[in-house]
Scaffold this active site. Structure first.
Site, PDB file in Angstrom:
ATOM      1  N   GLY A  10      22.025 -10.421  44.190  1.00 28.82           N
ATOM      2  CA  GLY A  10      22.482 -11.617  44.875  1.00 28.82           C
ATOM      3  C   GLY A  10      22.364 -11.569  46.381  1.00 28.82           C
ATOM      4  O   GLY A  10      23.054 -12.317  47.082  1.00 28.82           O
ATOM      5  N   GLU A  37      19.782 -18.343  36.071  1.00 28.33           N
ATOM      6  CA  GLU A  37      20.390 -19.595  35.611  1.00 28.33           C
ATOM      7  C   GLU A  37      21.686 -19.891  36.357  1.00 28.33           C
ATOM      8  O   GLU A  37      21.997 -21.053  36.635  1.00 28.33           O
ATOM      9  CB  GLU A  37      20.641 -19.518  34.103  1.00 28.33           C
ATOM     10  CG  GLU A  37      19.387 -19.535  33.248  1.00 28.33           C
ATOM     11  CD  GLU A  37      18.669 -18.179  33.203  1.00 28.33           C
ATOM     12  OE1 GLU A  37      17.535 -18.114  32.699  1.00 28.33           O
ATOM     13  OE2 GLU A  37      19.244 -17.176  33.678  1.00 28.33           O
TER      14      GLU A  37
END
Length: 424
Positions: free
Chosen positions: A312, A62
């Site tokens: 990430g 998100e």
């Protein structure tokens, strides 16, 4: 409706000891998290904000989806403080990576009235923006009581989630009536929100923010450098965001691939950090020559499997791959973001369970940018076939990127809605 809300709140209070125990357990797993668990009860030093723009993004996916919207908010309202809340430590870390100290980050409080009240008094939001699907009745009621406009953006609602809300349907309907606007990803999501109880006139279709995510130029550069390092003709595939029950199927598929393509490389990225070490041990115990992101930084020519034990950092590895399998789809998790490889013109493979990204995945499959396999035992054959067919790989990659490009524009549509909400 009031008795049902009181019952819900009572159950939340009764669950508090279990919640505290879970926080302590998570603190052991995630190191410094135990120092921040009071934030989940609204206990943190007041940052001195007033009229903030508050965006809630539950976890890593998100936060990544919200990235272009947060940047657009910062550009359009440079003097408004930005507050970002998450629920998971990995989501918190992603906020730090993307935005550093330019935003105020705090964990979202549990849906207890006193915790919600403390949180709102400390951050004093002018607008609340909830990303995707987070329906917390006490939080929503508190926003309405304080006159804080509340938007759900990039809103999605799977059939499975709808079934999960059924036992508290009346309470959820009342909570959704506190929402000023639902900006849904698709017509299907919009229809489900209306069925769940959102007023029809407050539901619009704005598209998926993830189509507007930035494609880092450095990711392509780093991917090219990795290809140069291990040889541009080497077959490379990636299994991204895998869950328990998927890694074994992926590694068995790689054994099949190695039989026909002995120099093939698998880039394996487990979804959750607490499973990094476990997956690395599984790879080595199965006899693969393995490397890891933490120890080796980039794969070497000798590696058969490379475990990406970092958060990430998937984009450079997608850029270095010939195709990508997106996890959470061989097990009933619902699948993860297929747009990251598509944005880099990489063909996509998915399993049967893709209800979290159903419309996007169906579009990619229909337009020729993705292939769906029925089960894990079909993965090896599918990977092998595609890696040996360069023209098909190229065509699929172009189709995937075309789908990605054609759906962009959701951020601008949502920003128009935000501007209108703030003006009102």
């Amino acid at each position: 409706m009031l008795p049902l809300r009181y019952l819900y709140t009572l159950l939340m209070y009764l669950a508090t000891p279990v919640i505290v125990l879970r926080l302590l357990t998570r603190g052991i797993r995630y190191g410094s998290y135990h120092q921040r668990w009071p934030e989940r009860f609204g206990l943190f030093p007041a940052p001195g904000l007033n009229g903030s723009l508050w965006v809630h993004a539950v976890s890593v996916g998100e936060v990544n989806a919200a990235e272009p919207l947060i940047k657009a908010l910062r550009l359009a309202y440079p003097h408004a403080p930005l507050v970002i809340t998450t629920v998971t430590p990995t989501g918190s870390e992603r906020v730090r990576q993307l935005f550093g100290d330019s935003v105020f980050h705090v964990y979202l409080p549990y849906d207890l009235p006193f915790a919600v009240r403390r949180f709102l008094l400390r951050v004093r939001p002018r607008l609340a923006v909830i990303v995707e699907t987070e329906i917390w009745p006490n939080l929503y009621f508190a926003c309405r009581r304080r006159g804080i406009p509340l938007m759900i953006v990039n809103a999605r609602l799977s059939e499975r989630s709808m079934r999960g809300y059924r036992p508290a349907r009346g309470l959820v309907r009342a909570a959704l009536r506190c929402v000023s606007l639902v900006a849904a990803q698709s017509r299907t999501d919009a229809a489900r929100y209306r069925v769940l109880g959102a007023p029809a006139e407050r539901v619009v279709v704005s598209g998926n923010l993830k189509f507007d995510m930035p494609v880092p130029a450095q990711a392509k550069v780093d991917g090219e450098a990795m290809r140069d390092r291990w040889g541009r003709l080497r077959p490379v595939w990636m299994a991204a965001s895998t869950h328990e029950g998927e890694e074994l199927a992926v590694l068995e598929a790689h054994l099949e691939v190695l039989q026909r393509l002995p120099d093939a490389l698998l880039l394996l990225a487990p979804r959750h950090p607490d499973r990094f070490r476990l997956v690395e041990h599984l790879v080595r115990n199965l006899g693969f020559t393995a490397g890891t992101r933490s120890a080796d930084r980039v794969p070497a020519a000798a590696h058969q499997v490379f475990v990406i034990d970092a958060m990430g950092e998937l984009m450079p590895f997608f850029a270095a791959s010939d195709l990508a399998f997106v996890g959470g789809s061989l097990v009933p998790i619902g699948g993860h973001n297929v747009l990251e490889p598509a944005s880099l013109s990489r063909p996509v493979l998915v399993g049967p369970h893709t209800f979290n990204f159903d419309d996007i995945t169906q579009t990619l499959v229909r337009e020729g940018g993705a292939v769906r396999i029925e089960s894990g035992d079909r993965l090896g054959a599918a990977v092998q076939q595609l890696l040996r067919d360069a023209p098909t790989l190229g065509q699929m990659g172009r189709c995937a990127h075309d789908v990605f490009a054609s759906e962009q524009g959701a951020v601008q549509r949502v920003m128009t809605l935000v501007d209108r909400m703030l003006q009102e």
